[in-house]
Design a protein around this motif. Sequence first.
Motif, PDB file in Angstrom:
ATOM      1  N   ASN A 296       0.545  -1.176   4.903  1.00  0.00           N
ATOM      2  CA  ASN A 296      -0.296   0.001   5.186  1.00  0.00           C
ATOM      3  C   ASN A 296      -1.538   0.069   4.257  1.00  0.00           C
ATOM      4  O   ASN A 296      -1.670   0.835   3.396  1.00  0.00           O
TER       5      ASN A 296
ATOM      6  N   ALA B  67      -5.995  -0.946   3.276  1.00  0.00           N
ATOM      7  CA  ALA B  67      -7.069  -0.212   3.732  1.00  0.00           C
ATOM      8  C   ALA B  67      -8.352  -1.167   2.935  1.00  0.00           C
ATOM      9  O   ALA B  67      -7.730  -1.984   2.129  1.00  0.00           O
TER      10      ALA B  67
ATOM     11  N   ARG C  18      -1.123  -0.644  -6.227  1.00  0.00           N
ATOM     12  CA  ARG C  18      -1.977  -0.703  -7.375  1.00  0.00           C
ATOM     13  C   ARG C  18      -1.542   0.364  -8.171  1.00  0.00           C
ATOM     14  O   ARG C  18      -1.084   1.425  -7.550  1.00  0.00           O
TER      15      ARG C  18
ATOM     16  N   ALA D 124      -2.714  -6.499  -3.034  1.00  0.00           N
ATOM     17  CA  ALA D 124      -2.531  -6.917  -1.696  1.00  0.00           C
ATOM     18  C   ALA D 124      -3.534  -8.189  -1.405  1.00  0.00           C
ATOM     19  O   ALA D 124      -3.226  -8.967  -0.281  1.00  0.00           O
TER      20      ALA D 124
ATOM     21  N   ILE E 124      -0.692  -1.863  10.115  1.00  0.00           N
ATOM     22  CA  ILE E 124      -1.504  -0.595  10.540  1.00  0.00           C
ATOM     23  C   ILE E 124      -3.203  -1.119  10.443  1.00  0.00           C
ATOM     24  O   ILE E 124      -3.491  -1.446   9.354  1.00  0.00           O
ATOM     25  N   SER E 125      -3.591  -0.782  11.603  1.00  0.00           N
ATOM     26  CA  SER E 125      -4.897  -1.001  11.990  1.00  0.00           C
ATOM     27  C   SER E 125      -5.686   0.061  12.395  1.00  0.00           C
ATOM     28  O   SER E 125      -5.360   1.160  11.909  1.00  0.00           O
ATOM     29  N   THR E 126      -6.394  -0.189  13.363  1.00  0.00           N
ATOM     30  CA  THR E 126      -7.133   1.301  13.905  1.00  0.00           C
ATOM     31  C   THR E 126      -7.526   1.172  15.095  1.00  0.00           C
ATOM     32  O   THR E 126      -7.519   0.224  15.656  1.00  0.00           O
TER      33      THR E 126
ATOM     34  N   GLN F 211      -7.031  -9.474   2.724  1.00  0.00           N
ATOM     35  CA  GLN F 211      -5.689  -8.943   2.608  1.00  0.00           C
ATOM     36  C   GLN F 211      -4.931  -9.393   3.682  1.00  0.00           C
ATOM     37  O   GLN F 211      -3.984  -9.653   3.506  1.00  0.00           O
TER      38      GLN F 211
ATOM     39  N   GLY G 214       0.877  -1.321   0.092  1.00  0.00           N
ATOM     40  CA  GLY G 214       0.224  -0.151   0.124  1.00  0.00           C
ATOM     41  C   GLY G 214       0.876   1.193   0.126  1.00  0.00           C
ATOM     42  O   GLY G 214       0.662   2.182   0.560  1.00  0.00           O
TER      43      GLY G 214
ATOM     44  N   HIS H  23       1.216   3.669  -1.789  1.00  0.00           N
ATOM     45  CA  HIS H  23       0.948   5.037  -2.166  1.00  0.00           C
ATOM     46  C   HIS H  23       0.125   5.437  -1.043  1.00  0.00           C
ATOM     47  O   HIS H  23      -0.452   6.894  -1.048  1.00  0.00           O
ATOM     48  N   GLY H  24      -0.053   4.902   0.066  1.00  0.00           N
ATOM     49  CA  GLY H  24      -1.002   5.317   1.247  1.00  0.00           C
ATOM     50  C   GLY H  24      -0.336   6.399   1.966  1.00  0.00           C
ATOM     51  O   GLY H  24       0.953   6.867   1.723  1.00  0.00           O
TER      52      GLY H  24
ATOM     53  N   LEU I 251      -6.413  10.046  12.692  1.00  0.00           N
ATOM     54  CA  LEU I 251      -5.234  10.580  12.032  1.00  0.00           C
ATOM     55  C   LEU I 251      -5.372  12.214  11.617  1.00  0.00           C
ATOM     56  O   LEU I 251      -6.499  12.438  10.965  1.00  0.00           O
TER      57      LEU I 251
ATOM     58  N   GLY J 209       1.012  -4.232  -7.797  1.00  0.00           N
ATOM     59  CA  GLY J 209       0.404  -5.559  -7.387  1.00  0.00           C
ATOM     60  C   GLY J 209      -0.905  -5.126  -6.480  1.00  0.00           C
ATOM     61  O   GLY J 209      -0.950  -4.152  -5.797  1.00  0.00           O
TER      62      GLY J 209
HETATM   63  N1  LIG Z   1      -8.556   7.985   9.071  1.00  0.00           N
HETATM   64  C1  LIG Z   1      -8.170   7.801  10.261  1.00  0.00           C
HETATM   65  O1  LIG Z   1      -8.441   8.735  11.026  1.00  0.00           O
HETATM   66  C2  LIG Z   1      -7.789   6.538  10.584  1.00  0.00           C
HETATM   67  C3  LIG Z   1      -7.352   6.271  11.920  1.00  0.00           C
HETATM   68  C4  LIG Z   1      -6.831   4.926  12.216  1.00  0.00           C
HETATM   69  C5  LIG Z   1      -6.516   4.134  11.502  1.00  0.00           C
HETATM   70  N2  LIG Z   1      -6.666   4.571   9.949  1.00  0.00           N
HETATM   71  C6  LIG Z   1      -6.244   3.615   8.909  1.00  0.00           C
HETATM   72  O2  LIG Z   1      -4.753   3.599   8.967  1.00  0.00           O
HETATM   73  C7  LIG Z   1      -4.472   2.920   7.585  1.00  0.00           C
HETATM   74  C8  LIG Z   1      -3.301   3.754   7.220  1.00  0.00           C
HETATM   75  O3  LIG Z   1      -3.647   5.214   7.027  1.00  0.00           O
HETATM   76  P1  LIG Z   1      -3.555   6.199   5.650  1.00  0.00           P
HETATM   77  O4  LIG Z   1      -4.013   7.603   5.977  1.00  0.00           O
HETATM   78  O5  LIG Z   1      -2.164   5.872   5.164  1.00  0.00           O
HETATM   79  O6  LIG Z   1      -4.488   5.423   4.573  1.00  0.00           O
HETATM   80  P2  LIG Z   1      -4.394   5.373   3.029  1.00  0.00           P
HETATM   81  O7  LIG Z   1      -3.793   6.571   2.526  1.00  0.00           O
HETATM   82  O8  LIG Z   1      -6.062   5.249   2.767  1.00  0.00           O
HETATM   83  O9  LIG Z   1      -3.596   4.262   2.551  1.00  0.00           O
HETATM   84  C9  LIG Z   1      -4.034   2.956   2.315  1.00  0.00           C
HETATM   85  C10 LIG Z   1      -3.619   2.311   1.229  1.00  0.00           C
HETATM   86  O10 LIG Z   1      -3.860   0.980   1.070  1.00  0.00           O
HETATM   87  C11 LIG Z   1      -3.893   0.740  -0.278  1.00  0.00           C
HETATM   88  N3  LIG Z   1      -4.745  -0.579  -0.628  1.00  0.00           N
HETATM   89  C12 LIG Z   1      -6.107  -0.552  -0.406  1.00  0.00           C
HETATM   90  N4  LIG Z   1      -6.240  -1.984  -0.820  1.00  0.00           N
HETATM   91  C13 LIG Z   1      -5.261  -2.523  -1.705  1.00  0.00           C
HETATM   92  C14 LIG Z   1      -4.959  -3.524  -2.102  1.00  0.00           C
HETATM   93  N5  LIG Z   1      -5.892  -4.907  -2.316  1.00  0.00           N
HETATM   94  N6  LIG Z   1      -3.743  -3.860  -2.698  1.00  0.00           N
HETATM   95  C15 LIG Z   1      -2.975  -3.124  -2.465  1.00  0.00           C
HETATM   96  N7  LIG Z   1      -3.032  -1.528  -1.789  1.00  0.00           N
HETATM   97  C16 LIG Z   1      -4.206  -1.479  -1.396  1.00  0.00           C
HETATM   98  C17 LIG Z   1      -4.680   1.842  -1.031  1.00  0.00           C
HETATM   99  O11 LIG Z   1      -4.255   1.767  -2.116  1.00  0.00           O
HETATM  100  P3  LIG Z   1      -5.046   2.839  -3.449  1.00  0.00           P
HETATM  101  O12 LIG Z   1      -4.159   3.945  -3.185  1.00  0.00           O
HETATM  102  O13 LIG Z   1      -4.608   1.937  -4.789  1.00  0.00           O
HETATM  103  O14 LIG Z   1      -6.426   2.777  -3.011  1.00  0.00           O
HETATM  104  C18 LIG Z   1      -3.955   3.069  -0.233  1.00  0.00           C
HETATM  105  O15 LIG Z   1      -2.767   3.672  -0.730  1.00  0.00           O
HETATM  106  C19 LIG Z   1      -5.695   3.028   6.891  1.00  0.00           C
HETATM  107  O16 LIG Z   1      -6.128   1.381   6.825  1.00  0.00           O
HETATM  108  C20 LIG Z   1      -6.679   3.883   7.758  1.00  0.00           C
HETATM  109  O17 LIG Z   1      -8.182   3.235   7.477  1.00  0.00           O
HETATM  110  C21 LIG Z   1      -7.285   5.503   9.835  1.00  0.00           C
END
Ligand SMILES: NC(=O)c1ccc[n+]([C@@H]2O[C@H](COP(=O)([O-])OP(=O)(O)OC[C@H]3O[C@@H](n4cnc5c(N)ncnc54)[C@H](OP(=O)(O)O)[C@@H]3O)[C@@H](O)[C@H]2O)c1
Length: 213
Positions: free
Chosen positions: A73, A75, A34, A54, A101-103, A82, A8, A10-11, A152, A52
Amino acid sequence: MSKILILGAHGQIARLATHQLLTTTDHQLRLFLRRANRLTATDVTRETIIEGDASNPLSLQAAMAGVDVVYANLAGHNIAAQAKAVVQAMDAAGVRRLIWISTLGIYDEVPGAFGRWNHQQLDGGYLEPYAAAAQVIEASDLAYTIIRPAWLSNRDLVSYELTQKGEPFKGTEVSRKSIADLVVRLINHPEQAVRHSLGVNQPDTDGDKPSFY
Ligand SMILES: NC(=O)c1ccc[n+]([C@@H]2O[C@H](COP(=O)([O-])OP(=O)(O)OC[C@H]3O[C@@H](n4cnc5c(N)ncnc54)[C@H](OP(=O)(O)O)[C@@H]3O)[C@@H](O)[C@H]2O)c1
């Protein structure tokens, strides 16, 4: 120098961690995502970009050959699938160390009014698959660390404290930069927090909601 696979890549947190790893360590990075054309290597001697999904154990296994640490990383509603694919691929590739990374909230560990607000926001499609994914990781025999961030923010700040599984969650929010810093710390010290599940919050952010809500 270790070989790190970032799933992940690009996250948002993953990109912060990648930057910190490139600027403060000499680790070799494999960036798995991806639609790989969204990323450009800034140091081609240290970064390999791999396209690829995940949820595909065979793609994951191929990317894992010779890797020391997997940092996931990820989602999405299929995050438990995954998690299964990651565990299966790590077992097959013989890789042991996983940072996942979870929540917050997956153990119903968030107390008080904020805990109730968190349920209102996250129940019904988010917390359940994240909890199921964590169960998959914890049922494996991998050397995992699960990271449970508070809500976050994109603050330009590294400030965090930890709670362990079984303890009430503290605070309401934390910066993505702090989570990236913790990930880098664990990559640099992979013997730390093995088979732990860490709540992560910015100190002194107790309240009914994060400050940005
Ligand atoms: N927002 C909040 O306040 C909060 C709080 C606690 C935890 N979290 C969790 O913490 C995690 C990391 O946060 P973040 O801000 O870095 O999230 P993010 O920017 O949404 O990054 C998650 C990445 O997972 C990738 N992904 C999802 N399915 C995939 C797959 N099948 N194969 C490959 N990559 C895949 C996504 O790729 P694409 O770009 O291709 O979609 C995205 O780049 C997330 O799970 C989020 O939900 C969030």
